[in-house]
Design a protein around this motif. Structure first.
Motif, PDB file in Angstrom:
ATOM      1  N   GLN A 152       9.798 -34.469  17.657  1.00 37.11           N
ATOM      2  CA  GLN A 152       9.523 -33.969  18.995  1.00 37.11           C
ATOM      3  C   GLN A 152      10.237 -32.641  19.219  1.00 37.11           C
ATOM      4  O   GLN A 152      11.148 -32.278  18.493  1.00 37.11           O
ATOM      5  CB  GLN A 152       9.980 -34.972  20.075  1.00 37.11           C
ATOM      6  CG  GLN A 152       9.163 -36.238  20.146  1.00 37.11           C
ATOM      7  CD  GLN A 152       9.504 -37.216  19.056  1.00 37.11           C
ATOM      8  OE1 GLN A 152      10.653 -37.353  18.657  1.00 37.11           O
ATOM      9  NE2 GLN A 152       8.502 -37.902  18.551  1.00 37.11           N
ATOM     10  N   GLU A 153       9.815 -31.969  20.268  1.00 42.44           N
ATOM     11  CA  GLU A 153      10.446 -30.704  20.639  1.00 42.44           C
ATOM     12  C   GLU A 153      11.223 -30.869  21.945  1.00 42.44           C
ATOM     13  O   GLU A 153      10.859 -31.682  22.792  1.00 42.44           O
ATOM     14  CB  GLU A 153       9.378 -29.620  20.816  1.00 42.44           C
ATOM     15  CG  GLU A 153       8.638 -29.308  19.540  1.00 42.44           C
ATOM     16  CD  GLU A 153       7.519 -28.304  19.721  1.00 42.44           C
ATOM     17  OE1 GLU A 153       7.344 -27.746  20.833  1.00 42.44           O
ATOM     18  OE2 GLU A 153       6.804 -28.066  18.726  1.00 42.44           O
TER      19      GLU A 153
ATOM     20  N   HIS B 241       6.926 -33.243  23.551  1.00 48.36           N
ATOM     21  CA  HIS B 241       8.158 -32.534  23.901  1.00 48.36           C
ATOM     22  C   HIS B 241       8.691 -33.012  25.241  1.00 48.36           C
ATOM     23  O   HIS B 241       7.982 -33.675  26.001  1.00 48.36           O
ATOM     24  CB  HIS B 241       7.922 -31.015  23.939  1.00 48.36           C
ATOM     25  CG  HIS B 241       7.099 -30.564  25.106  1.00 48.36           C
ATOM     26  ND1 HIS B 241       5.725 -30.574  25.088  1.00 48.36           N
ATOM     27  CD2 HIS B 241       7.458 -30.097  26.321  1.00 48.36           C
ATOM     28  CE1 HIS B 241       5.267 -30.135  26.249  1.00 48.36           C
ATOM     29  NE2 HIS B 241       6.294 -29.840  27.030  1.00 48.36           N
TER      30      HIS B 241
ATOM     31  N   TRP C 162      13.343 -23.116  22.514  1.00 49.73           N
ATOM     32  CA  TRP C 162      12.824 -24.402  22.063  1.00 49.73           C
ATOM     33  C   TRP C 162      13.576 -24.863  20.822  1.00 49.73           C
ATOM     34  O   TRP C 162      13.994 -24.051  19.993  1.00 49.73           O
ATOM     35  CB  TRP C 162      11.347 -24.294  21.719  1.00 49.73           C
ATOM     36  CG  TRP C 162      10.425 -24.075  22.873  1.00 49.73           C
ATOM     37  CD1 TRP C 162      10.741 -23.795  24.183  1.00 49.73           C
ATOM     38  CD2 TRP C 162       8.997 -24.099  22.817  1.00 49.73           C
ATOM     39  NE1 TRP C 162       9.611 -23.653  24.929  1.00 49.73           N
ATOM     40  CE2 TRP C 162       8.512 -23.825  24.117  1.00 49.73           C
ATOM     41  CE3 TRP C 162       8.083 -24.311  21.797  1.00 49.73           C
ATOM     42  CZ2 TRP C 162       7.157 -23.779  24.408  1.00 49.73           C
ATOM     43  CZ3 TRP C 162       6.732 -24.270  22.097  1.00 49.73           C
ATOM     44  CH2 TRP C 162       6.279 -24.011  23.386  1.00 49.73           C
TER      45      TRP C 162
ATOM     46  N   HIS D 141      12.330 -28.412  24.936  1.00 49.08           N
ATOM     47  CA  HIS D 141      12.135 -27.089  25.519  1.00 49.08           C
ATOM     48  C   HIS D 141      13.160 -26.875  26.616  1.00 49.08           C
ATOM     49  O   HIS D 141      13.247 -27.682  27.549  1.00 49.08           O
ATOM     50  CB  HIS D 141      10.732 -26.955  26.118  1.00 49.08           C
ATOM     51  CG  HIS D 141       9.637 -27.118  25.116  1.00 49.08           C
ATOM     52  ND1 HIS D 141       8.307 -27.109  25.486  1.00 49.08           N
ATOM     53  CD2 HIS D 141       9.649 -27.288  23.762  1.00 49.08           C
ATOM     54  CE1 HIS D 141       7.555 -27.252  24.409  1.00 49.08           C
ATOM     55  NE2 HIS D 141       8.353 -27.386  23.346  1.00 49.08           N
TER      56      HIS D 141
END
Length: 122
Positions: free
Chosen positions: A55-56, A10, A49, A58
């Protein structure tokens, strides 16, 4: 030599207090990222999020927030010109950059002033 790193899980982008709704409009609605739930033990910190590919992203609340003017995520996209038009129509300034290594690209700022890059492989 062995490597320990295998990828990126992330990225975190800072935002000012009480900015979750604005983040949802920009990252969720305008950029079409899907919001995902934060783990219960982190929900009290605020923020939100999103998922972007595998992928993340945030969005984290920062009390003494200062926008990132140089550091930035680089998001790969398809239909770069359509995204550019969509952002411009929503009132976001587009900053053109020369292509690099077979990638067309441009920059904008998110609603909090953080620099964001978008790239499309040619």
């Amino acid at each position: 030599m062995s490597t320990f790193l295998t990828g990126i899980d992330h990225i975190q982008i800072a935002s000012p207090p009480d900015s979750e709704d604005t983040a949802r409009k920009f990252y969720g609605e305008l950029l079409s990222m899907e919001e995902i739930s934060k783990p219960p033990n982190l929900q009290g910190r605020g923020g939100c999020w999103f998922i972007c590919g595998s992928q993340e992203v945030h969005i984290g609340i920062q009390k003494d927030f200062v926008a990132a003017k140089k550091a930035h995520p680089g998001f790969t996209v398809h239909a770069l010109e359509e995204l550019k038009l969509r952002l411009a129509e929503a009132g976001y300034a587009i900053h053109e950059e020369a292509p690099i290594d077979g990638r067309s690209r441009f920059f904008t700022n998110d609603p909090f002033g953080n620099r964001i890059e978008f790239l499309e492989f040619e």
